[in-house]
Scaffold this motif. Structure first.
Motif, PDB file in Angstrom:
ATOM      1  N   ILE A 232       7.700  20.584 -17.580  1.00 54.45           N
ATOM      2  CA  ILE A 232       7.203  20.568 -16.205  1.00 54.45           C
ATOM      3  C   ILE A 232       7.539  19.204 -15.610  1.00 54.45           C
ATOM      4  CG2 ILE A 232       5.325  22.223 -16.539  1.00 54.45           C
ATOM      5  CD1 ILE A 232       3.414  19.783 -16.616  1.00 54.45           C
ATOM      6  N   GLU A 233       7.634  19.168 -14.306  1.00 56.29           N
ATOM      7  CA  GLU A 233       7.850  17.915 -13.606  1.00 56.29           C
ATOM      8  C   GLU A 233       6.562  17.553 -12.891  1.00 56.29           C
ATOM      9  OE1 GLU A 233      10.614  16.070 -10.035  1.00 56.29           O
ATOM     10  OE2 GLU A 233      10.028  18.175  -9.963  1.00 56.29           O
ATOM     11  N   LEU A 234       6.096  16.353 -13.113  1.00 56.85           N
ATOM     12  CA  LEU A 234       4.956  15.812 -12.377  1.00 56.85           C
ATOM     13  C   LEU A 234       5.522  14.810 -11.392  1.00 56.85           C
ATOM     14  CD1 LEU A 234       1.926  15.420 -11.880  1.00 56.85           C
ATOM     15  CD2 LEU A 234       1.945  13.699 -13.674  1.00 56.85           C
ATOM     16  N   CYS A 235       5.295  15.064 -10.118  1.00 60.83           N
ATOM     17  CA  CYS A 235       5.852  14.229  -9.068  1.00 60.83           C
ATOM     18  C   CYS A 235       4.701  13.635  -8.251  1.00 60.83           C
ATOM     19  CB  CYS A 235       6.750  15.089  -8.186  1.00 60.83           C
ATOM     20  SG  CYS A 235       7.482  14.223  -6.807  1.00 60.83           S
ATOM     21  N   ALA A 236       4.778  12.348  -7.990  1.00 60.56           N
ATOM     22  CA  ALA A 236       3.821  11.678  -7.104  1.00 60.56           C
ATOM     23  C   ALA A 236       4.629  11.075  -5.969  1.00 60.56           C
ATOM     24  CB  ALA A 236       3.052  10.597  -7.854  1.00 60.56           C
ATOM     25  N   TYR A 237       4.117  11.197  -4.748  1.00 60.55           N
ATOM     26  CA  TYR A 237       4.857  10.659  -3.611  1.00 60.55           C
ATOM     27  C   TYR A 237       3.897  10.230  -2.518  1.00 60.55           C
ATOM     28  CZ  TYR A 237       4.151  15.433  -1.858  1.00 60.55           C
ATOM     29  OH  TYR A 237       3.601  16.634  -1.472  1.00 60.55           O
ATOM     30  N   GLY A 238       4.377   9.383  -1.643  1.00 59.49           N
ATOM     31  CA  GLY A 238       3.579   8.891  -0.533  1.00 59.49           C
ATOM     32  C   GLY A 238       4.430   8.005   0.359  1.00 59.49           C
ATOM     33  N   THR A 239       3.784   7.327   1.293  1.00 60.91           N
ATOM     34  CA  THR A 239       4.474   6.460   2.239  1.00 60.91           C
ATOM     35  C   THR A 239       4.169   5.003   1.911  1.00 60.91           C
ATOM     36  OG1 THR A 239       4.291   8.151   3.949  1.00 60.91           O
ATOM     37  CG2 THR A 239       4.775   5.912   4.680  1.00 60.91           C
ATOM     38  N   ALA A 240       5.235   4.242   1.660  1.00 58.19           N
ATOM     39  CA  ALA A 240       5.086   2.811   1.399  1.00 58.19           C
ATOM     40  C   ALA A 240       4.814   2.122   2.731  1.00 58.19           C
ATOM     41  CB  ALA A 240       6.360   2.260   0.768  1.00 58.19           C
ATOM     42  N   ALA A 241       3.827   1.240   2.735  1.00 58.00           N
ATOM     43  CA  ALA A 241       3.452   0.555   3.976  1.00 58.00           C
ATOM     44  C   ALA A 241       2.987  -0.863   3.691  1.00 58.00           C
ATOM     45  CB  ALA A 241       2.342   1.326   4.684  1.00 58.00           C
ATOM     46  N   VAL A 242       3.076  -1.668   4.728  1.00 52.67           N
ATOM     47  CA  VAL A 242       2.498  -3.010   4.696  1.00 52.67           C
ATOM     48  C   VAL A 242       1.237  -2.933   5.541  1.00 52.67           C
ATOM     49  CG1 VAL A 242       2.781  -5.433   5.324  1.00 52.67           C
ATOM     50  CG2 VAL A 242       4.734  -4.126   4.444  1.00 52.67           C
ATOM     51  N   VAL A 243       0.097  -3.241   4.924  1.00 51.98           N
ATOM     52  CA  VAL A 243      -1.180  -3.180   5.629  1.00 51.98           C
ATOM     53  C   VAL A 243      -1.851  -4.542   5.586  1.00 51.98           C
ATOM     54  CG1 VAL A 243      -1.477  -0.724   5.118  1.00 51.98           C
ATOM     55  CG2 VAL A 243      -2.517  -2.400   3.622  1.00 51.98           C
TER      56      VAL A 243
ATOM     57  N   ALA B 165       0.840  -1.197   0.000  1.00 51.52           N
ATOM     58  CA  ALA B 165       0.000   0.000   0.000  1.00 51.52           C
ATOM     59  C   ALA B 165       0.876   1.248   0.000  1.00 51.52           C
ATOM     60  CB  ALA B 165      -0.911   0.015   1.220  1.00 51.52           C
ATOM     61  N   VAL B 166       0.298   2.328  -0.517  1.00 51.15           N
ATOM     62  CA  VAL B 166       0.899   3.655  -0.408  1.00 51.15           C
ATOM     63  C   VAL B 166      -0.149   4.523   0.266  1.00 51.15           C
ATOM     64  CG1 VAL B 166       1.808   5.675  -1.634  1.00 51.15           C
ATOM     65  CG2 VAL B 166       2.287   3.367  -2.494  1.00 51.15           C
ATOM     66  N   ILE B 167       0.218   5.106   1.382  1.00 52.02           N
ATOM     67  CA  ILE B 167      -0.721   5.985   2.089  1.00 52.02           C
ATOM     68  C   ILE B 167      -0.226   7.427   1.996  1.00 52.02           C
ATOM     69  CG2 ILE B 167      -1.619   4.208   3.622  1.00 52.02           C
ATOM     70  CD1 ILE B 167       0.251   5.139   5.780  1.00 52.02           C
ATOM     71  N   GLY B 168      -1.145   8.358   2.092  1.00 51.55           N
ATOM     72  CA  GLY B 168      -0.808   9.775   2.035  1.00 51.55           C
ATOM     73  C   GLY B 168      -0.263  10.209   0.681  1.00 51.55           C
ATOM     74  N   MET B 169      -0.762   9.624  -0.410  1.00 46.64           N
ATOM     75  CA  MET B 169      -0.265   9.934  -1.749  1.00 46.64           C
ATOM     76  C   MET B 169      -0.619  11.380  -2.113  1.00 46.64           C
ATOM     77  SD  MET B 169      -0.747  10.318  -5.268  1.00 46.64           S
ATOM     78  CE  MET B 169      -2.468  10.042  -5.445  1.00 46.64           C
ATOM     79  N   ARG B 170       0.340  12.060  -2.721  1.00 52.59           N
ATOM     80  CA  ARG B 170       0.156  13.445  -3.168  1.00 52.59           C
ATOM     81  C   ARG B 170       0.799  13.621  -4.540  1.00 52.59           C
ATOM     82  NH1 ARG B 170      -2.553  13.021   0.727  1.00 52.59           N
ATOM     83  NH2 ARG B 170      -2.559  14.237   2.632  1.00 52.59           N
ATOM     84  N   PHE B 171       0.354  14.677  -5.235  1.00 52.85           N
ATOM     85  CA  PHE B 171       0.970  15.098  -6.488  1.00 52.85           C
ATOM     86  C   PHE B 171       1.612  16.456  -6.274  1.00 52.85           C
ATOM     87  CE2 PHE B 171      -2.396  12.462  -8.496  1.00 52.85           C
ATOM     88  CZ  PHE B 171      -1.586  11.668  -9.293  1.00 52.85           C
ATOM     89  N   ASP B 172       2.651  16.719  -7.039  1.00 51.17           N
ATOM     90  CA  ASP B 172       3.265  18.035  -7.062  1.00 51.17           C
ATOM     91  C   ASP B 172       3.671  18.288  -8.501  1.00 51.17           C
ATOM     92  OD1 ASP B 172       4.232  20.430  -6.177  1.00 51.17           O
ATOM     93  OD2 ASP B 172       5.990  19.616  -5.162  1.00 51.17           O
ATOM     94  N   CYS B 173       3.691  19.542  -8.875  1.00 49.43           N
ATOM     95  CA  CYS B 173       4.032  19.895 -10.244  1.00 49.43           C
ATOM     96  C   CYS B 173       4.835  21.183 -10.208  1.00 49.43           C
ATOM     97  CB  CYS B 173       2.743  20.083 -11.043  1.00 49.43           C
ATOM     98  SG  CYS B 173       3.019  20.352 -12.791  1.00 49.43           S
ATOM     99  N   ARG B 174       5.891  21.248 -11.009  1.00 53.30           N
ATOM    100  CA  ARG B 174       6.676  22.482 -11.077  1.00 53.30           C
ATOM    101  C   ARG B 174       7.273  22.611 -12.466  1.00 53.30           C
ATOM    102  NH1 ARG B 174      12.481  22.167 -10.107  1.00 53.30           N
ATOM    103  NH2 ARG B 174      13.096  19.977 -10.155  1.00 53.30           N
ATOM    104  N   GLN B 175       7.555  23.857 -12.825  1.00 52.01           N
ATOM    105  CA  GLN B 175       8.172  24.118 -14.116  1.00 52.01           C
ATOM    106  C   GLN B 175       9.666  23.859 -14.012  1.00 52.01           C
ATOM    107  OE1 GLN B 175       7.025  27.800 -15.885  1.00 52.01           O
ATOM    108  NE2 GLN B 175       8.550  27.675 -17.498  1.00 52.01           N
ATOM    109  N   VAL B 176      10.194  23.152 -15.003  1.00 52.98           N
ATOM    110  CA  VAL B 176      11.621  22.856 -15.071  1.00 52.98           C
ATOM    111  C   VAL B 176      12.117  23.460 -16.380  1.00 52.98           C
ATOM    112  CG1 VAL B 176      13.391  21.059 -15.095  1.00 52.98           C
ATOM    113  CG2 VAL B 176      11.269  20.699 -13.831  1.00 52.98           C
ATOM    114  N   GLY B 177      12.709  24.624 -16.304  1.00 51.42           N
ATOM    115  CA  GLY B 177      13.163  25.311 -17.509  1.00 51.42           C
ATOM    116  C   GLY B 177      11.992  25.867 -18.286  1.00 51.42           C
TER     117      GLY B 177
END
Length: 138
Positions: free
Chosen positions: A90-101, A74-86
């Protein structure tokens, strides 16, 4: 792979937190190259929004793969972020916490509104719980 934006999982127990998982993808800011605008007349492509949704879904899929490599289910607390690179990307970033549930309640994977609940007025006739004294002995 269960990927959620919430920080907890009702009906599941978090057995282990394996750390942060991050995926990043560079996308062109050129709307024609990305399929958001049509090359004919520069009008918005009717499927443009579908393309943008696909990019996010691809990021979620890659996030799940990264979590699986860490041994998570599982991934909990998933979020997206986006920023201009040059000036062109643009950079599309997804992140969260890997967990065993582990599921601790069998119906935890069903939305609450789909679980069978008694409806109002579904009382059996003659159950004696209606509070009426409608018996006549005549």
């Amino acid at each position: 792979m269960l990927v959620v934006t919430t920080n907890d999982l009702p009906g599941f127990e978090i057995r282990a937190v394996l750390g942060e998982v991050v995926v990043s993808a560079a996308r062109s800011m050129n709307p024609f190259k990305e399929g958001v605008k049509s090359l004919r007349g520069g009008k918005s492509d009717p499927e443009g929004a579908d393309h943008l949704t696909k990019y996010r879904m691809d990021a979620i899929s890659k996030l799940g793969q990264a979590a699986t490599k860490k041994g998570a289910n599982a991934v909990i607390g998933m979020r997206f972020d986006c920023r201009q690179v040059g000036p062109t990307h643009i950079e599309l970033c997804a992140y969260g916490t890997a967990a065993v549930v582990v599921q601790i309640r069998p119906d935890a994977d069903k939305p609450e509104n789909q679980q069978q609940q008694p409806k109002q007025g579904d009382q059996k006739a003659g159950s004696g719980s209606s509070g009426q004294s409608g018996s006549s002995s005549g």
